[in-house]
Design an enzyme around this catalytic site. Structure first.
Site, PDB file in Angstrom:
ATOM      1  N   GLU A 165      17.640 -42.266 -19.539  1.00 29.50           N
ATOM      2  CA  GLU A 165      17.491 -43.138 -18.500  1.00 29.50           C
ATOM      3  C   GLU A 165      18.364 -43.004 -17.265  1.00 29.50           C
ATOM      4  O   GLU A 165      18.955 -43.162 -17.641  1.00 29.50           O
ATOM      5  CB  GLU A 165      17.398 -44.589 -19.011  1.00 29.50           C
ATOM      6  CG  GLU A 165      17.410 -45.638 -18.504  1.00 29.50           C
ATOM      7  CD  GLU A 165      17.756 -46.839 -19.037  1.00 29.50           C
ATOM      8  OE1 GLU A 165      18.696 -47.269 -19.896  1.00 29.50           O
ATOM      9  OE2 GLU A 165      17.071 -47.633 -19.331  1.00 29.50           O
TER      10      GLU A 165
ATOM     11  N   LYS B   7      26.267 -64.537 -25.622  1.00 31.13           N
ATOM     12  CA  LYS B   7      27.264 -63.620 -24.773  1.00 31.13           C
ATOM     13  C   LYS B   7      26.512 -63.032 -23.312  1.00 31.13           C
ATOM     14  O   LYS B   7      26.145 -62.061 -23.461  1.00 31.13           O
ATOM     15  CB  LYS B   7      27.796 -62.411 -25.432  1.00 31.13           C
ATOM     16  CG  LYS B   7      29.019 -62.315 -25.386  1.00 31.13           C
ATOM     17  CD  LYS B   7      29.649 -61.452 -23.892  1.00 31.13           C
ATOM     18  CE  LYS B   7      29.247 -59.851 -23.768  1.00 31.13           C
ATOM     19  NZ  LYS B   7      29.627 -59.293 -22.563  1.00 31.13           N
TER      20      LYS B   7
ATOM     21  N   GLU C 189      16.766 -54.620 -27.820  1.00 35.77           N
ATOM     22  CA  GLU C 189      15.636 -54.512 -26.913  1.00 35.77           C
ATOM     23  C   GLU C 189      16.246 -53.084 -25.998  1.00 35.77           C
ATOM     24  O   GLU C 189      17.211 -53.744 -25.300  1.00 35.77           O
ATOM     25  CB  GLU C 189      15.546 -55.902 -26.443  1.00 35.77           C
ATOM     26  CG  GLU C 189      15.462 -56.881 -26.781  1.00 35.77           C
ATOM     27  CD  GLU C 189      13.632 -57.277 -27.682  1.00 35.77           C
ATOM     28  OE1 GLU C 189      12.983 -56.213 -26.663  1.00 35.77           O
ATOM     29  OE2 GLU C 189      12.638 -57.812 -27.904  1.00 35.77           O
TER      30      GLU C 189
ATOM     31  N   CYS D 179      14.426 -51.819 -17.415  1.00 36.32           N
ATOM     32  CA  CYS D 179      14.639 -51.041 -18.864  1.00 36.32           C
ATOM     33  C   CYS D 179      13.086 -50.365 -19.001  1.00 36.32           C
ATOM     34  O   CYS D 179      12.251 -49.662 -19.175  1.00 36.32           O
ATOM     35  CB  CYS D 179      15.341 -52.249 -19.530  1.00 36.32           C
ATOM     36  SG  CYS D 179      13.370 -53.506 -19.639  1.00 36.32           S
TER      37      CYS D 179
HETATM   38  P1  NAD Z   1      25.422 -52.696 -21.783  1.00 39.86           P
HETATM   39  O1  NAD Z   1      24.976 -52.069 -23.384  1.00 39.86           O
HETATM   40  O2  NAD Z   1      26.585 -51.971 -20.846  1.00 39.86           O
HETATM   41  O3  NAD Z   1      25.512 -54.085 -22.249  1.00 39.86           O
HETATM   42  C1  NAD Z   1      25.082 -54.836 -22.652  1.00 39.86           C
HETATM   43  C2  NAD Z   1      25.581 -56.426 -23.342  1.00 39.86           C
HETATM   44  O4  NAD Z   1      26.115 -55.613 -24.626  1.00 39.86           O
HETATM   45  C3  NAD Z   1      26.582 -56.556 -21.985  1.00 39.86           C
HETATM   46  O5  NAD Z   1      26.601 -58.162 -22.272  1.00 39.86           O
HETATM   47  C4  NAD Z   1      27.617 -56.363 -23.277  1.00 39.86           C
HETATM   48  O6  NAD Z   1      28.755 -56.606 -22.827  1.00 39.86           O
HETATM   49  C5  NAD Z   1      27.562 -56.159 -24.136  1.00 39.86           C
HETATM   50  N1  NAD Z   1      28.205 -55.445 -25.332  1.00 39.86           N
HETATM   51  C6  NAD Z   1      29.447 -53.753 -24.450  1.00 39.86           C
HETATM   52  N2  NAD Z   1      29.463 -53.509 -25.277  1.00 39.86           N
HETATM   53  C7  NAD Z   1      29.147 -53.422 -26.566  1.00 39.86           C
HETATM   54  C8  NAD Z   1      29.824 -54.380 -28.312  1.00 39.86           C
HETATM   55  N3  NAD Z   1      29.878 -53.169 -28.366  1.00 39.86           N
HETATM   56  N4  NAD Z   1      28.873 -55.204 -29.266  1.00 39.86           N
HETATM   57  C9  NAD Z   1      28.460 -55.889 -28.804  1.00 39.86           C
HETATM   58  N5  NAD Z   1      28.187 -56.108 -27.064  1.00 39.86           N
HETATM   59  C10 NAD Z   1      28.065 -54.861 -26.669  1.00 39.86           C
HETATM   60  O7  NAD Z   1      23.579 -52.913 -21.238  1.00 39.86           O
HETATM   61  P2  NAD Z   1      23.721 -52.755 -19.377  1.00 39.86           P
HETATM   62  O8  NAD Z   1      24.878 -51.878 -18.780  1.00 39.86           O
HETATM   63  O9  NAD Z   1      24.042 -54.142 -19.399  1.00 39.86           O
HETATM   64  O10 NAD Z   1      22.186 -52.974 -19.377  1.00 39.86           O
HETATM   65  C11 NAD Z   1      21.484 -52.311 -19.486  1.00 39.86           C
HETATM   66  C12 NAD Z   1      20.516 -51.436 -20.584  1.00 39.86           C
HETATM   67  O11 NAD Z   1      20.434 -52.574 -20.698  1.00 39.86           O
HETATM   68  C13 NAD Z   1      20.238 -50.864 -19.476  1.00 39.86           C
HETATM   69  O12 NAD Z   1      19.722 -49.461 -20.935  1.00 39.86           O
HETATM   70  C14 NAD Z   1      18.686 -51.273 -19.891  1.00 39.86           C
HETATM   71  O13 NAD Z   1      17.491 -49.875 -19.687  1.00 39.86           O
HETATM   72  C15 NAD Z   1      18.500 -51.860 -20.674  1.00 39.86           C
HETATM   73  N6  NAD Z   1      17.656 -53.214 -20.798  1.00 39.86           N
HETATM   74  C16 NAD Z   1      16.475 -53.073 -22.107  1.00 39.86           C
HETATM   75  C17 NAD Z   1      15.912 -53.981 -21.699  1.00 39.86           C
HETATM   76  C18 NAD Z   1      14.300 -54.754 -22.837  1.00 39.86           C
HETATM   77  O14 NAD Z   1      13.705 -55.484 -22.909  1.00 39.86           O
HETATM   78  N7  NAD Z   1      14.346 -53.472 -23.944  1.00 39.86           N
HETATM   79  C19 NAD Z   1      15.942 -55.023 -20.813  1.00 39.86           C
HETATM   80  C20 NAD Z   1      17.201 -54.738 -19.757  1.00 39.86           C
HETATM   81  C21 NAD Z   1      17.676 -53.964 -20.223  1.00 39.86           C
END
Ligand code: NAD
Length: 475
Positions: free
Chosen positions: A378, A170, A245, A279
């Site tokens: 963040e 997804k 992650e 991240c």
């Molecule tokens: P997000 O948490 O908004 O979304 C991530 C994914 O989760 C998307 O595909 C989204 O559609 C899905 N999602 C959202 N709500 C959900 C729910 N209730 N149930 C299941 N899935 C759901 O994050 P983002 O804005 O896409 O990405 C940015 C974040 O990701 C930042 O906090 C960043 O630090 C983190 N990040 C972490 C890593 C790592 O490896 N630790 C790497 C990259 C990004």
């Protein structure tokens, strides 16, 4: 205009059960660049059923059969790299040199790494009269973010495939194009039907339905802390494994003996890569207090040198991904000013000459206290905070005084001292003097999550250990 209206289920491109679409906005122009379909719970049922059917045969394939598939994926990916890079620029605004460079390079790197790891991964180990086997977990839901879209897809899909799992991907609604091309790559490479499935759609509908699904055995989420928590809660009643992650607020420690100006400049430029939407970004720059003025001068110059503009052109930084993200970054810049941090570069609003698009100014705050909001949360934008430390113990204390524990950076002239400082950081990953390694496990502690991706450790997320105990040999 791109139109990606079908999902990839059971080896076929299929229409949604109920048609529903969403526009995709180009963050550089604020204009619609295309349309995708949004999946429903009924589509989730179809994709999970396909992955469930495919598990028995795929989990029994040999190392050689999987290697053959991974190598075919590598060849197909190489053919599509240019297109993937262009898609990333269009969907999330990475400059062409970055979208077509490091973004696709990370994807290629994880594919190559998975192939190398699979060649020798120990699926079995004998310990006395017990044979330990590493078995695939089952059906995996892979939920990815938009910030390094190809990196995060490749680092989940390849290890999951290599270890004999089936899956439903997804991708993020904000950056769906590169994922669609990636699914085409897998289709062309001949992934057996049902082994890999992809649904576009929202987290609230598709992500939540996958997380709750009794036939999904593992969820791997890369995303924000809030979403990681939500997924864990949704997944809990079915006792599946949840690999998180999540976010970070990582410290970049420049030691007193470092090539100071070059390191501060490097850390500042590094913060602005991908518009700060990384991240593991070193978003808290820690410098000796007595050298704060020097650090400010170097950071100011480095921030001013970051060219911002149309990501299709020759610029260092494009826009942030969306209007929401732009507003968030602006909100944090205002908070920094209100909290009394010293604004030394950038600031509120768009850079001069840009009246449209979600462009932010490369921003640096100095003389920041570690208890200020901009040092604790963040921001996920091009905003660096500089914090002064008294001595090495103080630097370590500040670095570890964070709810997050994803990454860390230590730069200095004395390699042994750098390593000693790195050992004391409470994070999952530390880069010393620019060190980088595709084989090194990547992931966090504390609120940065519990997962470890990349290299061999990335395989361990997708296997369960099973004990096969034979009678002990007679003494
Ligand atoms: P997000 O948490 O908004 O979304 C991530 C994914 O989760 C998307 O595909 C989204 O559609 C899905 N999602 C959202 N709500 C959900 C729910 N209730 N149930 C299941 N899935 C759901 O994050 P983002 O804005 O896409 O990405 C940015 C974040 O990701 C930042 O906090 C960043 O630090 C983190 N990040 C972490 C890593 C790592 O490896 N630790 C790497 C990259 C990004």
């Amino acid at each position: 205009m791109r139109e990606y209206l079908k999902f990839y289920i059971d080896g076929q491109w299929v229409d949604p059960t109920t048609p529903k679409t969403a526009d995709v906005i180009n963050p550089a122009t604020e204009e619609v660049s295309g349309r995708i379909s949004l999946a429903s719970v009924a589509d989730v049922e179809k994709a999970v059923a396909a992955a469930h059917r495919a598990f028995a045969p795929w989990s029994q394939t040999t190392r050689e059969q999987r290697l053959e598939l991974l190598q075919a994926i590598q060849a197909e990916y190489a053919k599509r790299e240019k297109e993937i890079g262009e898609a990333i620029t269009e969907e999330m605004g990475a400059p062409a040199s970055l979208g077509g460079g490091f973004h696709i390079g990370l994807g290629a790197g994880h594919i190559a790494t998975a192939i190398e790891v699979l060649k020798t991964f120990k699926f079995e180990e004998r310990r006395g009269n017990t044979l330990l086997t590493k078995d695939p977990i089952g059906v995996c839901a892979l939920i990815t973010p938009w910030n390094w879209p190809m990196n995060q897809i490749a680092v989940k899909v390849l290890p999951a495939l290599a270890t004999g799992n089936t899956m439903v991907l997804k991708p993020p609604q904000l950056a769906p194009y590169s994922a669609q091309i990636f699914a085409e790559v897998l289709d062309k490479a001949g992934v057996p039907k049902g082994v890999f499935n992809m649904l576009q759609g929202s987290g609230a509908v598709v992500g939540a339905a996958l997380s709750a699904h009794p036939r999904v055995d593992l969820v791997s989420i890369t995303g924000s802390e809030a979403v990681g928590v939500e997924i864990a809660k949704t997944a809990a009643p079915t006792v599946k494994r949840v690999c998180q992650e999540l976010g970070g607020k990582s410290a970049f420690i420049v030691l007193d003996d470092a090539n100071f100006v070059a390191n501060v400049a490097g850390a500042t430029g590094g913060m602005m890569i991908n518009s700060g939407q990384t991240c593991s970004a070193g978003s808290r720059l820690l410098v000796p207090k007595k050298r704060m003025a020097e650090a400010i001068a170097a950071a100011k110059e480095a921030a001013a040198a970051v060219s911002v503009g149309d990501p299709k052109g020759n610029v260092a930084m494009g826009p942030v991904v969306s209007k929401n993200q732009y507003n968030e970054v602006q909100r944090y810049i205002e908070i920094g000013i209100q909290e009394g941090a010293e604004l030394v570069a950038g600031g509120p609003g768009r850079p001069d000459g840009l009246s449209k698009g979600y462009f932010c100014k490369p921003t640096v705050f100095a003389n920041v206290r570690n208890d200020m909001t901009i040092a604790r949360e963040e921001i996920f934008g091009p905003v660096l905070v500089i914090i002064g430390y008294d001595d090495i113990d103080h630097a370590v204390e500040i670095a570890n005084d964070s709810d997050f524990g994803l990454a860390g950076y230590v730069n200095g002239a004395d390699a042994a001292q750098c390593l000693a400082v790195a050992r004391r950081l409470r994070t999952g990953w530390v880069s010393i003097n620019g060190g980088f390694d595709f084989m090194a496990p990547f992931g966090g502690i504390k609120r940065s999550g519990n997962g470890r991706e990349w290299g061999e450790h990335g395989f361990h997320e997708y296997v369960e250990t099973k004990s096969l105990i034979e009678p002990a040999p007679a003494a």
